[in-house]
Scaffold this motif. Structure first.
Motif, mmCIF file in Angstrom:
data_model
loop_
_atom_site.group_PDB
_atom_site.id
_atom_site.type_symbol
_atom_site.label_atom_id
_atom_site.label_comp_id
_atom_site.label_asym_id
_atom_site.label_seq_id
_atom_site.Cartn_x
_atom_site.Cartn_y
_atom_site.Cartn_z
ATOM 1 N N SER A 110 54.096 -27.783 45.907
ATOM 2 C CA SER A 110 53.978 -28.676 44.743
ATOM 3 C C SER A 110 55.126 -29.685 44.691
ATOM 4 O O SER A 110 55.897 -29.736 43.726
ATOM 5 C CB SER A 110 53.962 -27.864 43.442
ATOM 6 N N ILE A 111 55.243 -30.483 45.732
ATOM 7 C CA ILE A 111 56.295 -31.496 45.780
ATOM 8 C C ILE A 111 55.671 -32.825 46.190
ATOM 9 O O ILE A 111 54.987 -32.904 47.218
ATOM 10 C CB ILE A 111 57.414 -31.098 46.761
ATOM 11 N N VAL A 112 55.891 -33.860 45.392
ATOM 12 C CA VAL A 112 55.403 -35.210 45.681
ATOM 13 C C VAL A 112 56.601 -36.154 45.703
ATOM 14 O O VAL A 112 57.361 -36.222 44.726
ATOM 15 C CB VAL A 112 54.383 -35.672 44.616
ATOM 16 N N ASP A 113 56.779 -36.826 46.818
ATOM 17 C CA ASP A 113 57.910 -37.763 46.971
ATOM 18 C C ASP A 113 59.239 -37.099 46.634
ATOM 19 O O ASP A 113 60.111 -37.671 45.974
ATOM 20 C CB ASP A 113 57.714 -38.997 46.085
ATOM 21 N N GLY A 114 59.378 -35.840 47.084
ATOM 22 C CA GLY A 114 60.624 -35.119 46.892
ATOM 23 C C GLY A 114 60.821 -34.527 45.525
ATOM 24 O O GLY A 114 61.868 -33.925 45.244
ATOM 25 N N VAL A 115 59.828 -34.662 44.646
ATOM 26 C CA VAL A 115 59.949 -34.175 43.278
ATOM 27 C C VAL A 115 58.976 -33.028 43.034
ATOM 28 O O VAL A 115 57.773 -33.149 43.326
ATOM 29 C CB VAL A 115 59.680 -35.310 42.263
ATOM 30 N N GLU A 116 59.484 -31.918 42.510
ATOM 31 C CA GLU A 116 58.603 -30.807 42.148
ATOM 32 C C GLU A 116 57.722 -31.225 40.977
ATOM 33 O O GLU A 116 58.198 -31.832 40.007
ATOM 34 C CB GLU A 116 59.427 -29.586 41.781
ATOM 35 N N THR A 117 56.449 -30.901 41.059
ATOM 36 C CA THR A 117 55.523 -31.326 40.024
ATOM 37 C C THR A 117 54.436 -30.288 39.827
ATOM 38 O O THR A 117 54.391 -29.262 40.514
ATOM 39 C CB THR A 117 54.903 -32.703 40.376
ATOM 40 N N SER A 118 53.534 -30.534 38.906
ATOM 41 C CA SER A 118 52.372 -29.682 38.683
ATOM 42 C C SER A 118 51.123 -30.536 38.824
ATOM 43 O O SER A 118 51.189 -31.775 38.821
ATOM 44 C CB SER A 118 52.426 -29.031 37.299
ATOM 45 N N PHE A 119 49.978 -29.864 38.932
ATOM 46 C CA PHE A 119 48.718 -30.554 39.166
ATOM 47 C C PHE A 119 47.670 -30.085 38.160
ATOM 48 O O PHE A 119 47.718 -28.958 37.667
ATOM 49 C CB PHE A 119 48.222 -30.298 40.586
ATOM 50 N N SER A 120 46.696 -30.959 37.923
ATOM 51 C CA SER A 120 45.585 -30.626 37.043
ATOM 52 C C SER A 120 44.292 -31.131 37.668
ATOM 53 O O SER A 120 44.274 -32.206 38.275
ATOM 54 C CB SER A 120 45.753 -31.283 35.667
ATOM 55 N N PRO A 121 43.191 -30.375 37.532
ATOM 56 C CA PRO A 121 41.896 -30.887 38.000
ATOM 57 C C PRO A 121 41.415 -32.003 37.084
ATOM 58 O O PRO A 121 41.551 -31.906 35.858
ATOM 59 C CB PRO A 121 40.981 -29.660 37.916
#
Length: 408
Positions: free
Chosen positions: A341-352
């Motif tokens: 769960s990392i986008v562009d070096g940043v930890e993040t969360s996801f949603s459908p």
């Protein structure tokens, strides 16, 4: 972490299965005239001796029943008596050693929601239809320049891929005809050591202790693969073997409540029903499982594994390969994928967000089930896929007895 916490038992299961396997064919007497196999210990002993005496291509072959020889192979990583005959001889379920492929645009023999196993990189995408793999269980292939093993064990519903390189050696694999706790036992043709498919580990033979590096493999619907990778290629039904591809030899298998007796010894872990579907993820000394039913309800499950943030996704639609007489007609269990769960070096969360896509909180970008950003600031990026297995609880808990069930 303990990987095989099981007790030893005797050779009864091995002997019975071997006798049954070799006794079906020429005997025309009725079943009422036959006595139980255990009444023929001499016949069992003779059959085991014949198998052990058969010449093999390598001098220190561990091919069953040679794996039972504690003098030649004093060390095993699983109880040797729990490696039992599944019926077919070595390569009686024939692996595909010279796979042929065809472009997505030429494929008209797959139904939209039937499962395919997909390998995807930035440069290539390849689908291995389960309707083909269920009859062969192993493909020795090269993908994006690397030697790979793509495997499927119907009894565990486990599709897994590995790098075929171990050190400086490139190995080729076959089906031994044996099972360990209902899981496919493979062998490498170079040494004829035995490997458990579930964890890619040599458990008996000269390569004992060697492990294959796992490769992230996605089991998704044919529709999803074709839509997302129209320029990809697909394992052909032109395998060189005459098999009824499209027919399901395991109809209603997943309706079982207990593993097949003889193929699985002892009691399955009672924490969950034996045939509960789970997503199993392992890294380092940690292993976690997410129940499919929980993931279906949540759409996304966020967790951590080996000190990394993990996101587990589900998309509806894909059918099970183990129910329904024909592929594409089985129960709809959907597709799952696991990413860091990392986008562009940043930890993040996801949603459908519908239509089989997901959105990350950090950038608001849109992602496909195969981990590619198709809209937003991260468009063109790809998430790091985490190897995982979609399987049944009884199998996963056999290999990862200290694994933890993650709740949404």
């Amino acid at each position: 972490m303990e990987r095989h916490g099981i007790r030893r038992t005797g050779l009864a299961a091995v002997a019975v299965l071997l006798l049954v396997a070799c006794g079906s064919g020429s005997d025309s007497s009725s079943s009422a005239d036959r006595s139980p196999p255990e009444e023929y210990p001499d016949a069992i002993t003779r059959h085991l001796a014949r198998l052990a005496a058969e010449e093999r291509p390598v001098p220190r072959s561990a091919m069953p029943p040679r794996h039972l020889d504690a003098v030649t192979f004093p060390e095993t990583l699983v109880p040797r008596e729990r490696i039992v005959s599944g019926g077919p001889p070595p390569d009686g379920i024939p692996p595909i050693d010279e796979p042929r492929f065809e472009p997505v645009s030429a494929v008209d023999w797959l139904t939209p929601d039937e499962p395919v196993m997909a390998l995807v990189t930035d440069d290539a995408a390849r689908a291995y239809p389960v309707r083909v793999l269920i009859w062969h269980e192993i493909v020795n292939d090269e993908f994006d320049g690397d030697p790979v093993l793509v495997s499927y064990c119907p009894l565990c519903s486990s599709g897994l891929a590995y790098d075929r390189r171990v050190g400086d050696d490139v190995l080729d694999f076959g089906t031994s005809g044996a099972l360990f706790q209902a899981n496919l036992v493979m062998y490498d043709r170079q040494t004829e050591s035995l490997w458990t498919q579930f964890d890619g580990r040599a458990v008996v033979g000269d390569r004992i202790g060697d492990e294959l590096d796992p490769i992230a493999l996605a089991t998704i619907s044919w529709r999803e693969f074709a839509d997302l990778h129209p320029g990809g290629d697909v394992l052909s039904q032109d395998t060189g073997f005459d098999k009824p591809y499209g027919q399901n030899p395991y109809t209603s298998y997943e309706e079982r409540t207990d593993p097949v007796p003889g193929f699985f010894t002892g009691e399955a872990d009672p924490t969950l029903p034996a045939f509960e579907r789970i997503i199993g993820i392992e890294s380092g000394d940690e292993a976690i499982a997410v129940q499919l039913r929980d993931l279906v309800d949540a759409g996304v499950v966020e967790t951590t594994l080996d000190d990394r943030p993990i996101t587990v996704w589900h998309v509806a639609g894909t059918t099970s390969p183990l129910s329904g007489a024909d592929f594409g007609e089985g129960e709809r269990i959907g597709s799952t994928e696991v990413y860091v769960s990392i986008v562009d070096g940043v930890e993040t969360s996801f949603s459908p967000i519908g239509d089989g896509t997901f959105e990350d909180e950090a950038t608001g970008s849109t992602w496909t089930i195969l981990g590619a950003a198709v809209a937003g600031p991260a468009a063109g990026s790809r998430l790091e896929a985490v190897p995982h297995v979609d399987t049944f609880w009884f199998s996963w808990s056999t290999f990862y007895v200290d694994g933890v069930i993650v709740q949404p």
